[in-house]
Motif scaffolding. Structure first.
Motif, mmCIF file in Angstrom:
data_model
loop_
_atom_site.group_PDB
_atom_site.id
_atom_site.type_symbol
_atom_site.label_atom_id
_atom_site.label_comp_id
_atom_site.label_asym_id
_atom_site.label_seq_id
_atom_site.Cartn_x
_atom_site.Cartn_y
_atom_site.Cartn_z
ATOM 1 N N LEU A 108 -5.016 -1.881 -13.740
ATOM 2 C CA LEU A 108 -5.240 -2.322 -12.371
ATOM 3 C C LEU A 108 -4.466 -1.414 -11.419
ATOM 4 O O LEU A 108 -3.285 -1.143 -11.629
ATOM 5 C CB LEU A 108 -4.777 -3.759 -12.175
ATOM 6 N N THR A 109 -5.146 -0.975 -10.394
ATOM 7 C CA THR A 109 -4.584 -0.019 -9.441
ATOM 8 C C THR A 109 -4.898 -0.472 -8.030
ATOM 9 O O THR A 109 -6.007 -0.937 -7.755
ATOM 10 C CB THR A 109 -5.200 1.376 -9.690
ATOM 11 N N LEU A 110 -3.921 -0.349 -7.135
ATOM 12 C CA LEU A 110 -4.114 -0.704 -5.734
ATOM 13 C C LEU A 110 -4.450 0.543 -4.936
ATOM 14 O O LEU A 110 -3.838 1.592 -5.124
ATOM 15 C CB LEU A 110 -2.848 -1.345 -5.168
ATOM 16 N N VAL A 111 -5.428 0.414 -4.051
ATOM 17 C CA VAL A 111 -5.799 1.496 -3.146
ATOM 18 C C VAL A 111 -6.020 0.904 -1.758
ATOM 19 O O VAL A 111 -6.426 -0.247 -1.616
ATOM 20 C CB VAL A 111 -7.066 2.253 -3.608
ATOM 21 N N LEU A 112 -5.725 1.705 -0.751
ATOM 22 C CA LEU A 112 -6.030 1.276 0.616
ATOM 23 C C LEU A 112 -7.530 1.374 0.851
ATOM 24 O O LEU A 112 -8.173 2.327 0.416
ATOM 25 C CB LEU A 112 -5.315 2.160 1.635
ATOM 26 N N THR A 113 -8.051 0.415 1.565
ATOM 27 C CA THR A 113 -9.432 0.501 2.013
ATOM 28 C C THR A 113 -9.481 1.417 3.238
ATOM 29 O O THR A 113 -8.437 1.828 3.757
ATOM 30 C CB THR A 113 -9.952 -0.886 2.427
ATOM 31 N N GLU A 114 -10.670 1.709 3.721
ATOM 32 C CA GLU A 114 -10.779 2.490 4.957
ATOM 33 C C GLU A 114 -10.080 1.751 6.085
ATOM 34 O O GLU A 114 -9.398 2.368 6.919
ATOM 35 C CB GLU A 114 -12.247 2.737 5.305
ATOM 36 N N THR A 115 -10.217 0.432 6.126
ATOM 37 C CA THR A 115 -9.544 -0.357 7.168
ATOM 38 C C THR A 115 -8.033 -0.285 6.992
ATOM 39 O O THR A 115 -7.300 -0.135 7.972
ATOM 40 C CB THR A 115 -10.018 -1.830 7.096
ATOM 41 N N GLY A 116 -7.558 -0.380 5.768
ATOM 42 C CA GLY A 116 -6.122 -0.304 5.508
ATOM 43 C C GLY A 116 -5.528 1.044 5.905
ATOM 44 O O GLY A 116 -4.368 1.120 6.318
ATOM 45 N N GLN A 117 -6.314 2.093 5.813
ATOM 46 C CA GLN A 117 -5.842 3.419 6.182
ATOM 47 C C GLN A 117 -5.645 3.561 7.690
ATOM 48 O O GLN A 117 -4.938 4.455 8.136
ATOM 49 C CB GLN A 117 -6.810 4.490 5.680
ATOM 50 N N LEU A 118 -6.220 2.658 8.463
ATOM 51 C CA LEU A 118 -6.093 2.708 9.922
ATOM 52 C C LEU A 118 -4.809 2.072 10.439
ATOM 53 O O LEU A 118 -4.470 2.237 11.602
ATOM 54 C CB LEU A 118 -7.294 2.002 10.582
#
Length: 121
Positions: A108-118
């Motif tokens: 399991l890996t966490l990644v920022l969404t496009e919204t999270g990157q903002l």
């Protein structure tokens, strides 16, 4: 839509956001948490992570095999795991620990969404 700066998040929320920014496997978040949360039960940690997912800031993926343009093997995040599958996966204590064999494939890996990157950092 208004986005908070990371200093408006709790320290635990920031830890999950840092982990997602780094595209790190789930156990990596423990190193960014203060005690007692660094040693907390998975249900306590999931209670912090799931609202960040529900806000659309973080996705949880499995690491999958990838081949670089130069032919070197590597890993990258696969498709997002459906939200309805996450409570059971996050309740599994093994998913919060580094693998004994050091193999990150399928973790399991966490990644920022496009919204999270903002979100301003």
């Amino acid at each position: 839509m208004s986005y908070p700066a990371t200093d408006e998040l709790s320290s635990a929320e920031r830890a999950f956001m840092i982990n997602a920014t780094e595209i790190d496997i789930l156990p990596g978040v423990r190193g960014d948490l203060d005690e007692p949360l660094a040693s907390a039960d998975p249900t306590e940690l999931a209670a912090i992570l799931l609202p960040l997912i529900d806000r659309g800031w973080i996705d949880v993926c499995l690491l999958i095999a990838w081949t670089a343009p130069d032919g070197q093997p590597g890993l990258q995040p696969g498709p997002s795991i459906p939200r309805y599958d996450l409570p059971a996966l996050l309740a599994d204590a093994d998913n919060w620990e580094y693998p004994d064999d050091g193999e990150w494939l399928g973790r399991l890996t966490l990644v920022l969404t496009e919204t999270g990157q903002l979100i301003p950092r």
